[in-house]
Design a protein around this motif. Structure first.
Motif, PDB file in Angstrom:
ATOM      1  N   ILE A 157      -6.455  -8.689   7.117  1.00 15.99           N
ATOM      2  CA  ILE A 157      -5.424  -7.894   6.444  1.00 15.99           C
ATOM      3  C   ILE A 157      -4.042  -8.246   6.982  1.00 15.99           C
ATOM      4  CG2 ILE A 157      -4.480  -5.567   6.152  1.00 15.99           C
ATOM      5  CD1 ILE A 157      -7.208  -4.496   5.765  1.00 15.99           C
ATOM      6  N   ALA A 158      -3.942  -8.475   8.290  1.00 19.97           N
ATOM      7  CA  ALA A 158      -2.659  -8.880   8.877  1.00 19.97           C
ATOM      8  C   ALA A 158      -2.173 -10.195   8.287  1.00 19.97           C
ATOM      9  CB  ALA A 158      -2.791  -8.998  10.394  1.00 19.97           C
ATOM     10  N   LEU A 159      -3.096 -11.071   7.940  1.00 24.83           N
ATOM     11  CA  LEU A 159      -2.733 -12.371   7.372  1.00 24.83           C
ATOM     12  C   LEU A 159      -2.492 -12.310   5.868  1.00 24.83           C
ATOM     13  CD1 LEU A 159      -5.323 -14.633   9.262  1.00 24.83           C
ATOM     14  CD2 LEU A 159      -2.872 -14.478   9.717  1.00 24.83           C
ATOM     15  N   TRP A 160      -3.359 -11.565   5.153  1.00 24.12           N
ATOM     16  CA  TRP A 160      -3.384 -11.688   3.689  1.00 24.12           C
ATOM     17  C   TRP A 160      -3.439 -10.343   2.965  1.00 24.12           C
ATOM     18  CZ3 TRP A 160      -8.149 -14.462   5.655  1.00 24.12           C
ATOM     19  CH2 TRP A 160      -7.821 -15.736   6.147  1.00 24.12           C
ATOM     20  N   GLY A 161      -3.125  -9.251   3.630  1.00 24.51           N
ATOM     21  CA  GLY A 161      -3.380  -7.923   3.072  1.00 24.51           C
ATOM     22  C   GLY A 161      -2.672  -7.589   1.779  1.00 24.51           C
ATOM     23  N   ILE A 162      -1.528  -8.198   1.517  1.00 27.86           N
ATOM     24  CA  ILE A 162      -0.736  -7.809   0.349  1.00 27.86           C
ATOM     25  C   ILE A 162      -1.202  -8.489  -0.933  1.00 27.86           C
ATOM     26  CG2 ILE A 162       0.992  -9.654   0.609  1.00 27.86           C
ATOM     27  CD1 ILE A 162       1.573  -5.980  -0.478  1.00 27.86           C
TER      28      ILE A 162
END
Length: 348
Positions: free
Chosen positions: A194-199
């Motif tokens: 999520i920190a890398l790709w959460g959006i």
């Protein structure tokens, strides 16, 4: 759903294979104490960095496809879509993860306890994108339902949460600005993905519901988006090569690149039909590619040709091509001979 999306999915899996071929090639060369000329590293790392767009693109497209399937459905009806979706995410993931663990044991004598293997499956080793996809698929009906009423709220919520996790997980960059007790708000298992790709999955939901508005807004300044993406990609490459120190640039850059891809047409994509062919097999290729790459590099060393690892550019081209076409032809053969159901169980 945009006509060029199937081709974009094919481009995404090609970027994954290139990234993994380069990363593992350099790793095998380092382990075998083979020197790779600096100019080759410069070229390969620059190309490898294009892989930062791959998983964001996969998540965005998966969300857009779910929105397409959920057209005209209420919340209850959307939840009926989930079991079938999850089954064809989970079954291929379990099958090919088990094959990967067997391969690790046979080739590298790497083994875990039963509990260790169970933990690896849960956290997504070696495919850490899958638990995040599983999570968002469960959440998709709620995201669509809320986004139909307040898309900006969903976007800001996930952007804020991703930013929170980046700061929390990278104290080496931001310092200890968040107290330790705040770790309770970091979701287990998927906190790093999520920190890398959460959006990107929520953004795909929002786009799927408001595609024309997106295209209209971005279409006003496509050159600006393209230039910003190139500049940020340049900084990401520079950071990987050690010239700059901006580690979070890899998280930000895909957002601009993805927005730029929304306004292109299918006719503007070279070899669009080939990429559409890849796109149909992208999940299976994603699950299989690491095994093929590891086998190829292992065999190269086992038969006494480890010195050829110094010619990394040539090796990456050959390994990448085999990794792309061998499973592609295999998957197409399985679908033709065994039928669609068997294919989906094995490859999604």
């Amino acid at each position: 759903m945009s006509r060029h999306f199937p081709a974009l999915r094919g481009i995404a899996i090609l970027l994954v294979i290139i990234n993994h071929s380069v990363t593992l090639g350099l790793q095998f060369a380092r382990n075998q104490e083979i020197t790779v000329p600096p100019w080759q590293k410069f070229i390969l790392i620059s190309i490898k960095e294009l892989g930062i767009f791959a998983v964001p693109l996969f998540l965005f497209l998966a969300a857009s496809y779910f929105v397409y399937a959920a057209q005209g459905k209420n919340l209850k009806s959307m939840f009926r879509l989930i079991p079938n979706n999850l089954m064809y995410i989970a079954l291929p993931y379990l099958i090919w993860s088990l094959f990967y663990y067997i391969l690790e044991y046979v080739l590298f004598n790497k083994q875990q306890t039963v509990i260790g293997y169970a933990k690896s499956l849960i956290v997504g080793y070696p495919n850490n994108f899958v638990p995040l996809l599983f999570f968002f698929t469960l959440l998709a009906p709620f995201l669509i339902w809320i986004s139909r009423k307040a898309a900006w709220l969903v976007f800001l919520l996930f952007l804020s949460y991703q930013s929170f996790l980046v700061v929390l997980l990278r104290p080496d960059i931001f310092g200890e600005v968040i107290p330790n007790w705040a770790n309770v708000f970091a979701l287990p298992i998927i906190r790093l993905p999520i920190a890398l790709w959460g959006i990107f999955y929520p953004l795909g939901i929002i786009y799927g519901l408001n595609s024309e508005a997106f295209k209209k807004q971005i279409g006003k300044s496509p050159t600006f988006v393209f230039v910003i993406t190139l500049l940020m990609l340049g900084l990401a490459i520079s950071t990987q090569l050690g010239f700059t120190n901006l580690p979070i640039i890899e998280i930000i850059t895909p957002l601009f690149g993805l927005l730029g891809l929304l306004v292109i047409n299918r006719d503007q994509i070279p070899f669009a039909r080939f990429f559409e062919r890849l796109g149909k097999r992208s999940y299976g290729l994603y699950l299989i590619n690491l095994m093929i790459i590891n086998i190829l590099y292992f065999l190269l060393i086992a038969i006494g040709f480890k010195q050829i690892l110094s010619f990394q550019i040539l090796i990456v081209i050959v390994v990448g091509a085999i990794t792309l076409f061998l499973p592609l032809l295999f998957m197409e053969g399985v679908e033709k001979k065994a039928g669609r159901l068997s294919y989906r169980v094995l490859f999604g």
